[in-house]
Design a protein around this motif. Structure first.
Motif, short mmCIF file in Angstrom:
data_model
loop_
_atom_site.label_atom_id
_atom_site.label_comp_id
_atom_site.label_asym_id
_atom_site.label_seq_id
_atom_site.Cartn_x
_atom_site.Cartn_y
_atom_site.Cartn_z
N ASP A 108 67.43 62.18 19.82
CA ASP A 108 68.23 62.11 21.04
C ASP A 108 69.63 61.62 20.70
OD1 ASP A 108 68.12 59.23 20.89
OD2 ASP A 108 66.27 59.23 22.03
N SER A 109 70.49 61.61 21.71
CA SER A 109 71.89 61.27 21.46
C SER A 109 72.12 59.80 21.15
CB SER A 109 72.74 61.68 22.67
OG SER A 109 72.28 61.04 23.84
N GLY A 110 71.11 58.95 21.37
CA GLY A 110 71.29 57.52 21.12
C GLY A 110 70.72 57.03 19.80
N MET A 111 70.00 57.86 19.08
CA MET A 111 69.38 57.43 17.82
C MET A 111 70.45 57.13 16.78
SD MET A 111 66.38 57.01 16.41
CE MET A 111 65.37 57.21 14.95
N PRO A 112 70.39 55.97 16.14
CA PRO A 112 71.38 55.70 15.09
C PRO A 112 71.18 56.65 13.91
CG PRO A 112 69.84 53.85 15.32
CD PRO A 112 69.46 54.87 16.34
N VAL A 113 72.28 57.13 13.38
CA VAL A 113 72.25 58.07 12.27
C VAL A 113 72.53 57.30 10.98
CG1 VAL A 113 73.35 60.10 11.27
CG2 VAL A 113 72.94 59.99 13.74
N PRO A 114 71.59 57.32 10.03
CA PRO A 114 71.82 56.59 8.79
C PRO A 114 72.92 57.25 7.95
CG PRO A 114 69.77 57.83 8.66
CD PRO A 114 70.30 58.00 10.06
N PRO A 115 73.66 56.45 7.19
CA PRO A 115 74.71 57.03 6.36
C PRO A 115 74.13 57.89 5.24
CG PRO A 115 74.45 54.68 5.90
CD PRO A 115 73.55 55.00 7.06
N GLY A 116 74.86 58.92 4.89
CA GLY A 116 74.50 59.74 3.73
C GLY A 116 73.55 60.89 4.01
N VAL A 117 73.04 61.03 5.24
CA VAL A 117 72.14 62.13 5.56
C VAL A 117 72.94 63.20 6.30
CG1 VAL A 117 70.04 62.82 6.78
CG2 VAL A 117 70.19 60.53 5.79
N ARG A 118 72.73 64.46 5.91
CA ARG A 118 73.44 65.56 6.57
C ARG A 118 73.03 65.63 8.03
NH1 ARG A 118 74.31 71.84 4.96
NH2 ARG A 118 75.48 72.30 6.83
N VAL A 119 74.03 65.73 8.92
CA VAL A 119 73.79 65.79 10.35
C VAL A 119 74.36 67.08 10.91
CG1 VAL A 119 74.25 64.69 12.59
CG2 VAL A 119 73.94 63.27 10.54
N VAL A 120 73.54 67.78 11.68
CA VAL A 120 74.03 68.87 12.51
C VAL A 120 73.99 68.32 13.93
CG1 VAL A 120 73.68 71.21 13.34
CG2 VAL A 120 73.23 70.67 10.94
N ASP A 121 75.15 68.08 14.48
CA ASP A 121 75.27 67.44 15.80
C ASP A 121 75.44 68.53 16.85
OD1 ASP A 121 75.82 65.92 18.03
OD2 ASP A 121 77.13 64.53 16.95
N LEU A 122 74.39 68.77 17.63
CA LEU A 122 74.43 69.77 18.68
C LEU A 122 74.77 69.18 20.04
CD1 LEU A 122 71.18 71.76 17.73
CD2 LEU A 122 73.54 72.23 17.02
N ALA A 123 74.87 67.84 20.14
CA ALA A 123 75.11 67.19 21.42
C ALA A 123 76.41 67.68 22.04
CB ALA A 123 75.15 65.68 21.24
N PHE A 124 76.34 68.03 23.32
CA PHE A 124 77.51 68.54 24.04
C PHE A 124 77.80 67.67 25.27
CE2 PHE A 124 79.21 71.62 27.26
CZ PHE A 124 80.47 71.74 26.71
N LEU A 125 76.81 67.54 26.13
CA LEU A 125 76.87 66.68 27.30
C LEU A 125 75.53 65.96 27.40
CD1 LEU A 125 78.40 69.15 29.93
CD2 LEU A 125 79.55 67.16 28.96
N PRO A 126 75.45 64.85 28.13
CA PRO A 126 74.15 64.20 28.27
C PRO A 126 73.09 65.20 28.76
CG PRO A 126 75.85 62.77 29.11
CD PRO A 126 76.51 64.10 28.82
#
Length: 129
Positions: A28-46
């Motif tokens: 979900d949009s609130g989960m902390p993202v650990p450093p160094g892991v590839r992220v594909v961020d699809l979040a647009f609006l809540p």
């Protein structure tokens, strides 16, 4: 141009590089993202895109041999708990803090726009043969 399946070039490419036992965090949009892991961020609006839609799209293209979720999802988000149990028969439950620690071992993180608690799952890739 692709006719079907995942159209996002970054996500499609990242998925093509996954192998057996690699882990993918769908969050979900609130989960902390650990450093160094590839992220594909699809979040647009809540709420956009929704966790369920992204999960279904990924499951249509990935072989998944197991999954891990936060045990808190059962009480904190029963709708998501039911969705996960229906889609992922090999489901393990851990405390949410442990799920956050485990996310550091993910090869890929797919962040959705979901805005409900505990809408997170770590998928463990399988093989198609």
């Amino acid at each position: 141009m692709k006719r079907a399946g995942i159209l996002n070039a970054g996500l499609a490419g990242a998925m093509a590089r996954l192998g057996h036992t690699d882990q993918v965090l769908v969050c979900d949009s609130g989960m902390p993202v650990p450093p160094g892991v590839r992220v594909v961020d699809l979040a647009f609006l809540p709420g956009i895109p929704a966790f369920a839609d992204v999960l279904d799209g990924l499951l249509a293209e990935l072989v998944v041999e197991g999954a891990t979720v936060a045990e808190e999802v059962r009480a904190g988000n029963p709708g998501c708990a039911d969705l996960l149990a229906a889609r992922l028969p090999e489901l393990a439950y851990v405390p949410h803090e442990e799920l956050k620690r485990l996310s550091a071992g993910a090869r890929l993180i797919v962040r959705t726009g979901e805005a409900t608690p505990y809408s997170n799952v770590i998928l463990r890739c399988g093989v198609a043969f």
